[in-house]
Scaffold this motif. Sequence first.
Motif, PDB file in Angstrom:
ATOM      1  N   GLY A   1      39.324  30.187  40.411  1.00 37.27           N
ATOM      2  CA  GLY A   1      38.107  30.610  41.092  1.00 37.27           C
ATOM      3  C   GLY A   1      38.273  31.837  41.962  1.00 37.27           C
ATOM      4  N   ALA A   2      37.996  31.654  43.264  1.00 39.81           N
ATOM      5  CA  ALA A   2      38.025  32.771  44.202  1.00 39.81           C
ATOM      6  C   ALA A   2      39.415  33.387  44.302  1.00 39.81           C
ATOM      7  N   ASP A   3      40.461  32.584  44.118  1.00 39.76           N
ATOM      8  CA  ASP A   3      41.832  33.092  44.167  1.00 39.76           C
ATOM      9  C   ASP A   3      42.069  34.080  43.022  1.00 39.76           C
ATOM     10  N   PHE A   4      41.597  33.728  41.847  1.00 41.08           N
ATOM     11  CA  PHE A   4      41.692  34.648  40.701  1.00 41.08           C
ATOM     12  C   PHE A   4      40.910  35.928  40.983  1.00 41.08           C
ATOM     13  N   LYS A   5      39.713  35.784  41.523  1.00 40.31           N
ATOM     14  CA  LYS A   5      38.896  36.967  41.805  1.00 40.31           C
ATOM     15  C   LYS A   5      39.597  37.898  42.791  1.00 40.31           C
ATOM     16  N   ALA A   6      40.250  37.315  43.784  1.00 39.22           N
ATOM     17  CA  ALA A   6      40.956  38.132  44.773  1.00 39.22           C
ATOM     18  C   ALA A   6      42.079  38.939  44.127  1.00 39.22           C
ATOM     19  N   HIS A   7      42.731  38.376  43.112  1.00 44.40           N
ATOM     20  CA  HIS A   7      43.789  39.095  42.406  1.00 44.40           C
ATOM     21  C   HIS A   7      43.216  40.118  41.421  1.00 44.40           C
ATOM     22  N   ALA A   8      42.102  39.760  40.783  1.00 44.19           N
ATOM     23  CA  ALA A   8      41.575  40.608  39.708  1.00 44.19           C
ATOM     24  C   ALA A   8      40.735  41.776  40.201  1.00 44.19           C
ATOM     25  N   LYS A   9      40.214  41.698  41.408  1.00 42.33           N
ATOM     26  CA  LYS A   9      39.232  42.693  41.840  1.00 42.33           C
ATOM     27  C   LYS A   9      39.807  44.115  41.924  1.00 42.33           C
ATOM     28  N   ASN A  10      41.123  44.216  42.005  1.00 41.29           N
ATOM     29  CA  ASN A  10      41.740  45.536  42.086  1.00 41.29           C
ATOM     30  C   ASN A  10      42.258  46.023  40.733  1.00 41.29           C
ATOM     31  N   ALA A  11      41.740  45.444  39.665  1.00 38.83           N
ATOM     32  CA  ALA A  11      42.186  45.825  38.324  1.00 38.83           C
ATOM     33  C   ALA A  11      41.958  47.312  38.067  1.00 38.83           C
TER      34      ALA A  11
ATOM     35  N   SER B   1      31.511  42.412  39.955  1.00 41.01           N
ATOM     36  CA  SER B   1      30.727  41.791  41.035  1.00 41.01           C
ATOM     37  C   SER B   1      31.192  42.306  42.394  1.00 41.01           C
ATOM     38  N   GLU B   2      32.492  42.608  42.513  1.00 43.64           N
ATOM     39  CA  GLU B   2      33.024  43.161  43.762  1.00 43.64           C
ATOM     40  C   GLU B   2      32.584  44.606  43.978  1.00 43.64           C
TER      41      GLU B   2
ATOM     42  N   GLY C   1      39.233  42.204  29.447  1.00 43.44           N
ATOM     43  CA  GLY C   1      40.148  42.008  30.562  1.00 43.44           C
ATOM     44  C   GLY C   1      41.541  41.768  30.017  1.00 43.44           C
ATOM     45  N   ILE C   2      42.444  42.698  30.263  1.00 40.41           N
ATOM     46  CA  ILE C   2      43.801  42.614  29.749  1.00 40.41           C
ATOM     47  C   ILE C   2      44.746  42.213  30.881  1.00 40.41           C
ATOM     48  N   ARG C   3      45.600  41.253  30.611  1.00 38.29           N
ATOM     49  CA  ARG C   3      46.585  40.789  31.593  1.00 38.29           C
ATOM     50  C   ARG C   3      47.904  41.522  31.350  1.00 38.29           C
ATOM     51  N   HIS C   4      48.399  42.212  32.365  1.00 43.75           N
ATOM     52  CA  HIS C   4      49.654  42.946  32.209  1.00 43.75           C
ATOM     53  C   HIS C   4      50.845  42.240  32.855  1.00 43.75           C
ATOM     54  N   SER C   5      50.580  41.223  33.675  1.00 44.99           N
ATOM     55  CA  SER C   5      51.670  40.453  34.266  1.00 44.99           C
ATOM     56  C   SER C   5      51.076  39.163  34.828  1.00 44.99           C
ATOM     57  N   ASP C   6      51.929  38.301  35.357  1.00 44.44           N
ATOM     58  CA  ASP C   6      51.465  37.068  35.999  1.00 44.44           C
ATOM     59  C   ASP C   6      51.208  37.266  37.492  1.00 44.44           C
ATOM     60  N   HIS C   7      51.234  38.500  37.945  1.00 44.22           N
ATOM     61  CA  HIS C   7      51.114  38.775  39.382  1.00 44.22           C
ATOM     62  C   HIS C   7      49.769  39.390  39.747  1.00 44.22           C
ATOM     63  N   GLY C   8      48.754  39.127  38.939  1.00 41.90           N
ATOM     64  CA  GLY C   8      47.434  39.675  39.238  1.00 41.90           C
ATOM     65  C   GLY C   8      47.282  41.111  38.813  1.00 41.90           C
ATOM     66  N   ASP C   9      48.054  41.528  37.819  1.00 40.14           N
ATOM     67  CA  ASP C   9      48.001  42.904  37.322  1.00 40.14           C
ATOM     68  C   ASP C   9      47.104  42.932  36.091  1.00 40.14           C
ATOM     69  N   TYR C  10      45.846  43.362  36.271  1.00 40.09           N
ATOM     70  CA  TYR C  10      44.871  43.359  35.191  1.00 40.09           C
ATOM     71  C   TYR C  10      44.342  44.763  34.915  1.00 40.09           C
ATOM     72  N   GLU C  11      43.813  44.909  33.715  1.00 43.81           N
ATOM     73  CA  GLU C  11      43.130  46.143  33.332  1.00 43.81           C
ATOM     74  C   GLU C  11      41.760  45.772  32.779  1.00 43.81           C
TER      75      GLU C  11
END
Length: 302
Positions: A95-105, A143-144, A241-251
């Motif tokens: 949820g919100a935890d994922f959004k916090a990591h993804a918003k800076n993609a 959304s952010e 949405g592409i995942r580049h790592s398990d550390h919230g690194d998205y494109e």
Amino acid sequence: MKIKRGDIEGSLSDYIQSLALRGLFGTMRLLPFSLRLKLVGFVVSRIISPLAGYGERVRENLALVMPDLPEKEIKRLMRSVPASVGRTFAEIYSGADFKAHAKNAKITGAGIKDLEQAKERGQGVIFVSGHFGNYDVPRAVLSERGFKMGALYKPFTNPFFNAYNCKAISEISEPIFASKDRSDLAKMLRFLKSGGMMGILIDIHTSGAPHLDFFGKQAATATSAADMALKYGLALVPVYGIRHSDHGDYELVIEPPIPHSTAIEMTQALNDSIERQARAYMDQYFWVHRRWKAETRNRSNQ
């Protein structure tokens, strides 16, 4: 036996199953984000996948569309694809935890200016993606950035877990609309016509739908997204949405809008777009789902 909790009523088995799943995902959320993704990916790949036959489904799909793929690569994908699927669900139920990591993609693709122009004009947008990477990254990121992002979801048959699912996806953005609720679908159309933006996944076998090319084979593909875009003057935009790592690194990849023509031509363009991304990131496509079923497999082999 029926049981009621608040406004929700269902069977006792539904309630027990929901408690177990909620306990699993609740426990998962106690872990650091990267460890959470690794752990769930491992469990899905090494425990759930062999029991559910996901690996064999990966092999079956690849044998159909890429018969020359080396055996070593097939075996690698039989492990890595279920792990990626597990990571996706770990992210969504964060949820919100994922959004916090993804918003800076990182945002790439040539479509961002078109999207900003649609926002300025108050034009509704239908985002189209596939079962690839994390398809909720666009919603989390945009959304952010002030875009009116809604979500269309397929309700679970378990009413207790469905309530949990709705709460989790609502933490990413609202409003959300149930795909099987006629009232919600009417609300969704009003939302789109008022300048809202919605995401739809089209890489699902739909009985009776046109048979379009996907990975060189015929795949029944619903044209509903293109139909709505044409009928209501909406932009139809492929996003990923592409995942580049398990550390919230998205494109976040935003492609240019599909030009309005016919629903068939536009949907084929969407299939081609999804295929390009899947070929570029083979591990992140959901090869575990039944994209080509018997009727289209037979047609493809004729």
